[in-house]
Write a protein that holds these residues in place. Structure first.
Motif, mmCIF file in Angstrom:
data_model
loop_
_atom_site.group_PDB
_atom_site.id
_atom_site.type_symbol
_atom_site.label_atom_id
_atom_site.label_comp_id
_atom_site.label_asym_id
_atom_site.label_seq_id
_atom_site.Cartn_x
_atom_site.Cartn_y
_atom_site.Cartn_z
ATOM 1 N N VAL A 182 60.385 69.414 41.255
ATOM 2 C CA VAL A 182 61.605 68.934 41.907
ATOM 3 C C VAL A 182 62.761 69.876 41.563
ATOM 4 O O VAL A 182 63.309 69.831 40.455
ATOM 5 C CB VAL A 182 61.924 67.492 41.487
ATOM 6 N N THR A 208 53.314 70.444 44.965
ATOM 7 C CA THR A 208 54.373 70.207 45.931
ATOM 8 C C THR A 208 55.686 70.694 45.327
ATOM 9 O O THR A 208 55.994 70.391 44.168
ATOM 10 C CB THR A 208 54.473 68.711 46.271
ATOM 11 N N LEU A 252 59.651 70.480 45.908
ATOM 12 C CA LEU A 252 60.753 69.830 46.595
ATOM 13 C C LEU A 252 62.056 70.502 46.178
ATOM 14 O O LEU A 252 62.340 70.629 44.984
ATOM 15 C CB LEU A 252 60.801 68.339 46.234
ATOM 16 N N ALA A 275 59.075 71.392 50.675
ATOM 17 C CA ALA A 275 59.882 70.485 51.498
ATOM 18 C C ALA A 275 61.295 70.436 50.936
ATOM 19 O O ALA A 275 61.483 70.423 49.716
ATOM 20 C CB ALA A 275 59.286 69.084 51.519
ATOM 21 N N GLU A 276 62.276 70.423 51.819
ATOM 22 C CA GLU A 276 63.663 70.242 51.397
ATOM 23 C C GLU A 276 64.027 68.767 51.476
ATOM 24 O O GLU A 276 63.754 68.102 52.476
ATOM 25 C CB GLU A 276 64.615 71.052 52.274
ATOM 26 N N ILE A 277 64.623 68.260 50.409
ATOM 27 C CA ILE A 277 65.090 66.872 50.385
ATOM 28 C C ILE A 277 66.506 66.849 50.939
ATOM 29 O O ILE A 277 67.382 67.560 50.442
ATOM 30 C CB ILE A 277 65.067 66.320 48.941
ATOM 31 N N VAL A 312 62.200 61.427 47.225
ATOM 32 C CA VAL A 312 61.178 62.042 46.368
ATOM 33 C C VAL A 312 59.962 61.133 46.211
ATOM 34 O O VAL A 312 58.814 61.596 46.171
ATOM 35 C CB VAL A 312 61.784 62.380 44.981
ATOM 36 N N TRP A 318 56.577 61.517 48.178
ATOM 37 C CA TRP A 318 55.790 62.689 47.816
ATOM 38 C C TRP A 318 54.985 62.439 46.536
ATOM 39 O O TRP A 318 53.834 62.884 46.423
ATOM 40 C CB TRP A 318 56.708 63.896 47.641
#
Length: 325
Positions: A144, A250, A252, A284-286, A304, A307
């Motif tokens: 993250v 992943t 983010l 992936a962009e939050i 978040v 995911w």
């Protein structure tokens, strides 16, 4: 070891699922917060998610996300040199933290299945090294707004980038505050947290103080900050972990940075470069978050959580992950 302080603001956000634990590690005891699943399940039957906080943070960064994961068992340490683990001695570094987290998993995870590891900021770097040094403990990684090296712009050295990125945090660690209210006000005025201020932010600030009034100060030891910061650019353990990345991962990212600014910690060029270097990453962009609010706000945690849930489901063989975005 610094004691866990069950202040009313902290008790309010950790909730009834929570209990504190300590784990023997090199040099003393690592403090961990544990949230049990709700409703209770047979021991070992619920999946475990390990949440690893950032460089000057604590396990109190996570209650917003924990609230959205009731079916899992959550283990969240205070890293060496921080919060209730602040008295654990150096040396620091990603390998040292990874070994501490591995000890916590072995002591507090009731099953023998691998865990999902979620790391925010420096916690993502710890997660990458943990997965490399202790691969059997980890099933999937969720990084993250962290975990990939910070990239110096032209003309900026790695040392300069490391110091510039966390300069405001280092300055905060040297400050003293007369009252807890003063420290809350510091964070309430912070550009990255002010507009998302809530009871979560208040508990986070309250837990981050040690000492007595009128000489309170942030819990993270400055030596720990400086012992870790350089590794976020091109640390050997991190680069080796990325080169040998074998777990589904992943990544983010936030569209705004540590001071709610643009460009973010990972601008488009850096994202493209790292996804090219490590094509197995799912990026992936939050939306509408910064480096802090991606986990410390309820709206960031709400983005978040799916995911994390999908990573857990894939490990258990009962779900499918999102396509790369």
């Amino acid at each position: 070891m610094t004691s866990f302080v069950p202040m009313p603001s902290v008790e309010l956000v950790v909730g009834p699922r929570y209990h504190p634990e300590t784990v023997a590690v090199d040099g003393g005891e690592l403090f961990c917060g544990v949230w049990e699943p709700d409703p209770p399940q047979v021991e070992g039957s619920a999946p475990t998610v390990v949440l690893v906080h950032g460089i000057t943070s604590s396990h109190l960064a996570w209650p917003a996300l924990v609230d959205l994961l009731p079916a899992v068992r959550v283990l969240a340490p205070d890293l060496r040199g921080r919060a209730a683990s602040r008295d654990l001695p150096g040396p620091y570094g990603m390998g040292r933290h990874a070994d501490d987290v591995a000890a916590a998993i072995r002591a507090l995870h009731p099953g023998d299945d691998p865990v999902t590891v979620v790391g925010h900021s420096m916690g993502g770097f710890v997660g990458v090294v943990l997965a490399d040094r202790h691969p059997g403990l980890v099933g999937e990684l969720v990084l993250v707004d962290g975990g990939l090296p910070l990239t110096p712009p032209p003309g900026v050295s790695p040392d300069q980038l490391a110091e510039a990125t966390l300069g405001p945090a280092a300055a905060r660690l040297r400050q003293t505050f007369s009252t807890r209210a003063d420290y809350r006000d510091y964070w309430r005025q912070h550009p990255a947290l002010g507009r998302d201020w809530s009871e979560l932010s208040e508990a986070y600030a309250d837990y981050d103080l040690v000492g007595e009034e009128p000489a309170l100060h942030p819990a993270t030891r400055e030596a720990a900050l400086h012992g870790d910061i350089r590794e976020l650019v091109d640390g050997h353990d991190l680069l080796r972990g990325l080169d040998r990345l074998r777990h589904p991962t992943t990544w983010l990212v936030a569209p705004r940075g540590l001071m709610d600014e643009v460009p973010p910690l990972y601008p488009e060029q850096a994202r493209a470069a790292w996804c090219t270097a490590y094509p197995s990453l799912v990026l992936a962009e939050i939306p509408d978050v910064n480096h802090y609010s991606i986990v410390l706000s309820r709206h960031g945690a709400a983005e978040v959580a799916p995911w994390v849930e999908q990573a857990v489901a894939r490990q258990r063989g009962d779900g499918h992950g999102p396509s790369r975005g």
